[in-house]
Enzyme design. Structure first.
Site, PDB file in Angstrom:
ATOM      1  CE1 TYR A   1      -5.452   3.591   8.904  1.00 23.75           C
ATOM      2  CE2 TYR A   1      -6.119   3.276  11.199  1.00 23.75           C
ATOM      3  CZ  TYR A   1      -5.119   2.787  10.110  1.00 23.75           C
ATOM      4  OH  TYR A   1      -4.114   1.979  10.038  1.00 23.75           O
TER       5      TYR A   1
ATOM      6  N   PRO B   1      -4.452  -0.493  18.758  1.00 25.20           N
ATOM      7  CG  PRO B   1      -6.072  -1.853  17.985  1.00 25.20           C
ATOM      8  CD  PRO B   1      -5.350  -1.050  19.221  1.00 25.20           C
TER       9      PRO B   1
ATOM     10  CG  HIS C   1      -2.109  -0.936   1.093  1.00 21.49           C
ATOM     11  ND1 HIS C   1      -2.979  -0.998   2.132  1.00 21.49           N
ATOM     12  CD2 HIS C   1      -2.290  -1.909   0.325  1.00 21.49           C
ATOM     13  CE1 HIS C   1      -4.112  -1.843   1.664  1.00 21.49           C
ATOM     14  NE2 HIS C   1      -3.476  -2.640   0.578  1.00 21.49           N
TER      15      HIS C   1
ATOM     16  CE  LYS D   1       4.085   2.794  13.404  1.00 29.54           C
ATOM     17  NZ  LYS D   1       3.794   2.170  11.976  1.00 29.54           N
TER      18      LYS D   1
ATOM     19  CE1 TYR E   1      -1.439   3.739   9.675  1.00 24.13           C
ATOM     20  CE2 TYR E   1      -0.502   3.325   7.508  1.00 24.13           C
ATOM     21  CZ  TYR E   1      -1.454   3.166   8.487  1.00 24.13           C
ATOM     22  OH  TYR E   1      -2.602   2.352   8.175  1.00 24.13           O
TER      23      TYR E   1
HETATM   24  C1  PHB Z   1      -5.643  -4.859  10.401  1.00 21.41           C
HETATM   25  O1  PHB Z   1      -5.421  -5.135   9.051  1.00 21.41           O
HETATM   26  O2  PHB Z   1      -6.102  -5.685  11.157  1.00 21.41           O
HETATM   27  C2  PHB Z   1      -5.111  -3.644  10.848  1.00 21.41           C
HETATM   28  C3  PHB Z   1      -4.713  -2.481  10.074  1.00 21.41           C
HETATM   29  C4  PHB Z   1      -4.418  -1.313  10.553  1.00 21.41           C
HETATM   30  C5  PHB Z   1      -4.610  -0.978  11.896  1.00 21.41           C
HETATM   31  C6  PHB Z   1      -5.106  -2.017  12.605  1.00 21.41           C
HETATM   32  C7  PHB Z   1      -5.586  -3.184  12.507  1.00 21.41           C
HETATM   33  O3  PHB Z   1      -4.283   0.040  12.377  1.00 21.41           O
END
Ligand code: PHB
Ligand code: APR
Length: 389
Positions: free
Chosen positions: A200, A292, A72, A296, A384
């Site tokens: 997000y 989460p 990505h 990280k 990030y």
């Molecule tokens: C996930 O793919 O489970 C995932 C991705 C990004 C995050 C948290 C979980 O910030």
């Protein structure tokens, strides 16, 4: 039995450390409480920094990630009814890879087996001893028989609830903790992702995240109450709630389907200082937990074991203790920055019970500033994709 490094825990931290040490000619044994299937059954996040992928490559366990992982170059933030893309690649030169933690664990397990290294699964009553002396050892019970592993060093890679950190006398350790007043309800489904990058979303009803495991398998999360139970969230309710928290374009491309896994996870920030106690080191979730939101957790476990493996190589190859003496400082310095970033991402994206209307408006103002300021966007992007080691 004797080894140089006794590793407690066969999660990603313990397995990756084992392979790095093996690559440097340092023999090690892993003691794990659960069965391999149990370890592989845990569904966790799945977003790898380039540095983490490089470590998998270094130990020869990265080829499937390169074949099956999704690279990505950007990520999307949704708020106030619209979506904004952050071009990670343009801002930092770096990308992220979607590749489930379960897959990382499986690849590392296979690499360990191929290298013929000893792993003792279903080891009960594992306990580290004498790590404040030059003769540490780990006792455990296997098939009802009491056993002992003597070693030069112990690596506590046994997660948040492990025995390693719990074995340190309270006066030698300081812990820092914040528990967030909400959880994440996550589902896995055999449906294509909403968008080819992660979304997000900050919404008046609470946070939502659209992520994926592959182009056929999606992972979605919605912020929920800590009192909620998965039984209160039949699939239909989950999809309805997710739709309410997404922009119209995302809703239009959302394909729903039956969940194949559903769970609620609490959110916590936690750090233990220091990460070294004589001849025992902590690494990964045993030392720190992040919510989460910044993805990280696994990446921090990887950077810890990179620092630790280099320190141990220095000890054995150059007869120098400088690396092990500096391990805690280096690992904590990187971990605290990820703790800060994960806290900040959590704070701008979630609905807090006491934020009121003013708090919600301030969040939207911050997000609006963030996506329109190159300086602010670059700061988010740098964190990030992962800070330098
Ligand atoms: C996930 O793919 O489970 C995932 C991705 C990004 C995050 C948290 C979980 O910030
Ligand atoms: N004895 C032996 N093994 C133990 C013990 C014990 N007393 N306690 C825990 N373990 C094992 C667990 O069964 C688990 O397999 O230690 C392992 C720890 O693995 P993780 O919890 O996955 O922690 P870590 O390897 O540090 O990985 C960090 O995992 O939790 C996620 O978000 C986190 O993605 C991050 C990553």
């Amino acid at each position: 039995m004797r080894t140089k490094v006794a590793i407690i825990g066969a999660g990603p931290a313990g397995l990756l450390l084992g392979q790095l040490l093996h690559a440097y000619g340092i023999d090690n044994v892993i003691l794990e409480r659960q069965t391999p299937d149990y370890v592989l059954g845990r569904i966790r996040a799945g977003l790898l920094e380039e540095g983490t992928v490089e470590l998998l490559d270094e130990v020869g366990a990265g080829s499937r990630a390169h074949r099956e992982g999704l690279v990505h170059e950007g990520v999307e933030l949704a708020f106030a009814g619209s979506r904004h893309r952050i071009d990670l690649k343009a801002l930092t030169g770096k990308t992220m890879m979607i590749y489930g933690q379960t897959e990382v664990t499986l690849d590392l397990m296979n690499a360990r087996e191929a290298a013929g290294l000893t792993s003792i699964y279903e080891a009960a009553d594992v306990e580290p001893h004498d790590f404040d002396t030059d003769h540490p050892r780990v006792s455990y019970v296997k098939d009802g028989v009491a056993c002992e592993l003597t070693c030069d060093f112990i690596a506590g890679c046994d997660g948040f609830h492990g025995v390693s950190r719990a074995s340190v006398k309270p006066s030698a350790i300081k812990t820092f903790e914040r528990i967030y007043p909400f959880g994440w309800l996550g589902i896995l489904s055999e449906t294509p992702p909403v968008s080819h990058e992660l979304i997000y979303s900050n919404h008046a009803r609470g946070f939502a995240l659209c992520t994926m495991r592959s182009m056929r398998r999606s992972r979605h999360y919605v912020q929920c109450s800590l009192d909620d139970h998965v039984d209160q969230w039949p699939d239909e309710r989950f999809w309805d709630e997710l739709k309410r928290r997404l922009d119209q374009k995302a809703v239009d491309s959302l394909i729903t389907g039956p969940s194949i896994e559903k769970s609620i996870a609490p959110l916590r920030s936690f750090v233990a200082e220091p990460m070294r106690f004589g001849r025992m080191f902590l690494a990964g979730d045993a030392a720190h937990i992040v919510p989460p939101t910044g993805a990280k957790g696994l990446n921090l476990a990887a950077s810890d074991v990179r620092f630790l493996s280099h320190a141990l190589r220095e000890y054995y190859d150059e007869k120098s203790s400088a690396g092990i003496d500096d391990y805690s400082r280096r690992a904590l310095s990187r971990a605290w920055k990820a703790v800060r970033f994960s806290w900040w991402m959590t704070s701008i994206l979630h609905k807090f019970p006491d934020q009121g209307e003013i708090g919600a408006r301030i969040q939207v103002a911050e997000l609006d500033y963030l996506v329109h300021s190159r300086a602010a966007t670059t700061s988010l992007a740098e964190n990030y994709v992962g800070l330098p080691y």
